[in-house]
Design an enzyme around this catalytic site. Structure first.
Site, PDB file in Angstrom:
ATOM      1  N   ARG A 148      19.813  10.001  -2.355  1.00 48.46           N
ATOM      2  CA  ARG A 148      20.831  11.052  -2.179  1.00 48.46           C
ATOM      3  C   ARG A 148      21.894  10.622  -1.157  1.00 48.46           C
ATOM      4  O   ARG A 148      23.085  10.878  -1.346  1.00 48.46           O
ATOM      5  CB  ARG A 148      20.154  12.349  -1.725  1.00 48.46           C
ATOM      6  N   ARG A 172       1.298  -5.038  -5.800  1.00 44.13           N
ATOM      7  CA  ARG A 172       1.316  -6.296  -5.064  1.00 44.13           C
ATOM      8  C   ARG A 172       1.749  -7.341  -6.085  1.00 44.13           C
ATOM      9  O   ARG A 172       1.462  -7.210  -7.266  1.00 44.13           O
ATOM     10  CB  ARG A 172      -0.056  -6.574  -4.464  1.00 44.13           C
ATOM     11  N   ASP A 199      -0.893   2.852   8.448  1.00 47.08           N
ATOM     12  CA  ASP A 199      -1.559   2.201   9.590  1.00 47.08           C
ATOM     13  C   ASP A 199      -0.779   2.266  10.905  1.00 47.08           C
ATOM     14  O   ASP A 199      -1.338   1.988  11.959  1.00 47.08           O
ATOM     15  CB  ASP A 199      -1.809   0.711   9.284  1.00 47.08           C
ATOM     16  N   ASP A 238       1.264   0.162  12.052  1.00 47.04           N
ATOM     17  CA  ASP A 238       1.109  -1.131  12.727  1.00 47.04           C
ATOM     18  C   ASP A 238       2.385  -1.977  12.735  1.00 47.04           C
ATOM     19  O   ASP A 238       2.319  -3.175  12.979  1.00 47.04           O
ATOM     20  CB  ASP A 238      -0.049  -1.920  12.080  1.00 47.04           C
ATOM     21  N   GLY A 285       0.835  -1.204   0.000  1.00 42.46           N
ATOM     22  CA  GLY A 285       0.000   0.000   0.000  1.00 42.46           C
ATOM     23  C   GLY A 285       0.865   1.246   0.000  1.00 42.46           C
ATOM     24  O   GLY A 285       1.848   1.311   0.723  1.00 42.46           O
ATOM     25  N   GLY A 324     -12.099  15.223  18.736  1.00 42.89           N
ATOM     26  CA  GLY A 324     -13.092  15.322  19.804  1.00 42.89           C
ATOM     27  C   GLY A 324     -14.264  14.383  19.584  1.00 42.89           C
ATOM     28  O   GLY A 324     -15.408  14.706  19.936  1.00 42.89           O
ATOM     29  N   ARG A 339      -6.839  -2.292   9.400  1.00 41.32           N
ATOM     30  CA  ARG A 339      -7.394  -3.645   9.358  1.00 41.32           C
ATOM     31  C   ARG A 339      -7.124  -4.411  10.656  1.00 41.32           C
ATOM     32  O   ARG A 339      -7.988  -5.089  11.179  1.00 41.32           O
ATOM     33  CB  ARG A 339      -6.759  -4.360   8.163  1.00 41.32           C
ATOM     34  N   ASP A 354       3.904  -4.318   6.482  1.00 42.32           N
ATOM     35  CA  ASP A 354       4.334  -5.609   7.042  1.00 42.32           C
ATOM     36  C   ASP A 354       4.396  -6.710   5.989  1.00 42.32           C
ATOM     37  O   ASP A 354       5.252  -7.591   6.063  1.00 42.32           O
ATOM     38  CB  ASP A 354       3.496  -5.999   8.262  1.00 42.32           C
ATOM     39  N   THR A 382       3.822   2.871   5.819  1.00 41.45           N
ATOM     40  CA  THR A 382       2.407   2.482   5.869  1.00 41.45           C
ATOM     41  C   THR A 382       1.626   3.487   6.705  1.00 41.45           C
ATOM     42  O   THR A 382       2.142   3.956   7.730  1.00 41.45           O
ATOM     43  CB  THR A 382       2.227   1.066   6.470  1.00 41.45           C
TER      44      THR A 382
HETATM   45  P1  ADP Z   1       2.044  -4.066   2.669  1.00 41.58           P
HETATM   46  O1  ADP Z   1       3.537  -4.021   2.541  1.00 41.58           O
HETATM   47  O2  ADP Z   1       1.434  -2.712   2.467  1.00 41.58           O
HETATM   48  O3  ADP Z   1       1.605  -4.766   3.933  1.00 41.58           O
HETATM   49  P2  ADP Z   1       1.161  -6.410   1.088  1.00 41.58           P
HETATM   50  O4  ADP Z   1       0.718  -7.181   2.278  1.00 41.58           O
HETATM   51  O5  ADP Z   1       0.240  -6.344  -0.061  1.00 41.58           O
HETATM   52  O6  ADP Z   1       1.494  -4.878   1.434  1.00 41.58           O
HETATM   53  O7  ADP Z   1       2.555  -7.019   0.592  1.00 41.58           O
HETATM   54  C1  ADP Z   1       3.223  -6.493  -0.525  1.00 41.58           C
HETATM   55  C2  ADP Z   1       3.906  -7.564  -1.288  1.00 41.58           C
HETATM   56  O8  ADP Z   1       4.925  -8.171  -0.490  1.00 41.58           O
HETATM   57  C3  ADP Z   1       3.034  -8.721  -1.740  1.00 41.58           C
HETATM   58  O9  ADP Z   1       2.292  -8.439  -2.901  1.00 41.58           O
HETATM   59  C4  ADP Z   1       4.086  -9.796  -2.006  1.00 41.58           C
HETATM   60  O10 ADP Z   1       4.687  -9.611  -3.268  1.00 41.58           O
HETATM   61  C5  ADP Z   1       5.129  -9.529  -0.927  1.00 41.58           C
HETATM   62  N1  ADP Z   1       4.945 -10.437   0.213  1.00 41.58           N
HETATM   63  C6  ADP Z   1       4.121 -10.316   1.266  1.00 41.58           C
HETATM   64  N2  ADP Z   1       4.244 -11.362   2.118  1.00 41.58           N
HETATM   65  C7  ADP Z   1       5.168 -12.189   1.578  1.00 41.58           C
HETATM   66  C8  ADP Z   1       5.765 -13.443   1.954  1.00 41.58           C
HETATM   67  N3  ADP Z   1       5.408 -14.071   3.089  1.00 41.58           N
HETATM   68  N4  ADP Z   1       6.701 -13.984   1.130  1.00 41.58           N
HETATM   69  C9  ADP Z   1       7.071 -13.370  -0.004  1.00 41.58           C
HETATM   70  N5  ADP Z   1       6.561 -12.184  -0.404  1.00 41.58           N
HETATM   71  C10 ADP Z   1       5.634 -11.604   0.345  1.00 41.58           C
END
Ligand code: ADP
Length: 326
Positions: free
Chosen positions: A28, A75, A131, A133, A14, A189, A175, A106, A129
């Site tokens: 840079r 993704r 979030d 998180d 994201g 508020g 989420r 994550d 991100t």
């Molecule tokens: P974010 O980084 O915002 O949490 P996603 O969860 O969509 O976004 O993850 C981004 C991309 O990271 C995924 O489309 C995938 O290519 C890669 N990815 C996520 N989890 C794994 C994993 N366990 N192993 C390999 N690649 C992963």
């Protein structure tokens, strides 16, 4: 380990405001330290499909104030497979990349951890991100901007809400985590925040209504984290229709509004510091870590810790919200 000469940088998952400031700082700072830089487009997809170009200092001019990411993000299902990651590594070798900076959430850092476990490649992550998180860092890049955007939107909804005596559920992102909902509620508020961290402990909706909610007010605003755990704003509105039909309830879903916009000063500064810290970390021989901030200090957080999904919300803020909404 061979000396690093060329560093690749990508944004993944994201998008978040401030990613451009991070790309700029990585690029840079790397060039400043004598490295070559390769920009990788569309996250892991660009790594698998070979969308990799030389990046010079001028490639990142005039981007610090723009939302989104000039490197694009995506993704990538192929990167979840052994074969996809093999192709990614072949492209890394072809372009002479010997270290990687991954800016993302994550999922992206889980991918980085997986990749680093299979190939001998130093990877440093930056928490990008909205979030907030990721564990081990007080703030993620994009969170402050999203929070300010939420505040801007809710202020406007408040004007109309108070003219009509209604209950407004405003759904924000998060989420698995209620950082945006809880802090957004305090900043605007709002009456309450309904967040996933608390959903398993109490029925937040009945607690809200039974606590004497709206007794002395013309209208009420409740921020809801978009999550199957909370039921989301629509799910809660349906419950109000059925269980408390005396209330006139309205729903606003802020959705992708929250991702856009020019990053705040705080996000630009955080992204700049973290981007430069990623290069420092590589110079120190660090690998498989995310850059974090802890009480304003830069810290190195192992990927395994960063992606643990156990970052606690501040319970004092929940209490503050209750106290201030009487
Ligand atoms: P974010 O980084 O915002 O949490 P996603 O969860 O969509 O976004 O993850 C981004 C991309 O990271 C995924 O489309 C995938 O290519 C890669 N990815 C996520 N989890 C794994 C994993 N366990 N192993 C390999 N690649 C992963």
């Amino acid at each position: 380990m061979a000396a690093i000469k060329t560093i690749g940088v990508l944004t993944s998952g994201g998008d978040a405001p401030g990613m451009n400031a991070a790309i700029r700082a990585v690029t840079r700072s790397a060039i400043y330290n004598g490295f070559k830089v390769k920009g990788i487009y569309r996250g892991y997809k660009g790594l698998v499909e070979d969308e990799i170009v030389d990046f010079k200092a001028h490639n990142v001019s005039n981007i610090i104030h723009h939302g989104g990411t000039i490197l694009k993000t995506a993704r990538c299902k192929e990167f979840m497979t052994v074969e996809g990651r093999r192709r990614a590594y072949e492209n890394i070798q072809r372009h002479g990349i010997d270290a990687l900076v991954v800016i993302g959430g994550d999922g992206s850092l889980s991918g980085a951890r997986q990749f680093a476990s299979e190939y001998d490649l130093p990877i440093v992550g930056l928490p990008g991100t909205i979030d907030n998180d990721l564990s081990g860092t007080d703030h993620t890049i994009g969170y402050d901007t999203a929070l300010n955007t939420i505040m801007w939107c809710v202020d406007r909804i408040r004007d109309t809400a108070s003219s009509h005596e209604r209950l407004f559920f405003i759904e924000v992102m998060g989420r698995e985590s209620g950082f945006l909902a809880l802090n957004g509620a305090i900043a605007t508020g709002a009456e309450a925040a309904i967040i996933p961290e608390i959903s398993t402990e109490v029925d937040q909706l009945s607690e809200l209504i039974e606590s004497g909610f709206r007794h002395s007010k013309t209208s009420s605003i409740v921020l809801v984290a978009e999550s199957p755990i909370t039921g989301g704003a629509m799910g809660l509105a349906e419950r109000v229709h059925k269980e408390y039909p005396q209330y006139d309830v309205r729903v606003t879903i802020l959705g992708h509004l929250q991702r856009g916009g020019s990053p705040t000063a705080q996000d630009r500064i955080l992204a700049s510091r973290m981007g430069a810290a990623a290069i420092d970390a590589l110079l120190e021989g660090q690998r498989n870590i995310m850059i974090g901030d802890d009480d304003e200090r830069i810290v190195y957080v192992p990927f395994t810790k960063a992606i643990r999904r156990d970052k606690p919300i501040d319970r004092d803020l929940l209490d503050l919200l209750r106290r201030l909404s009487i």
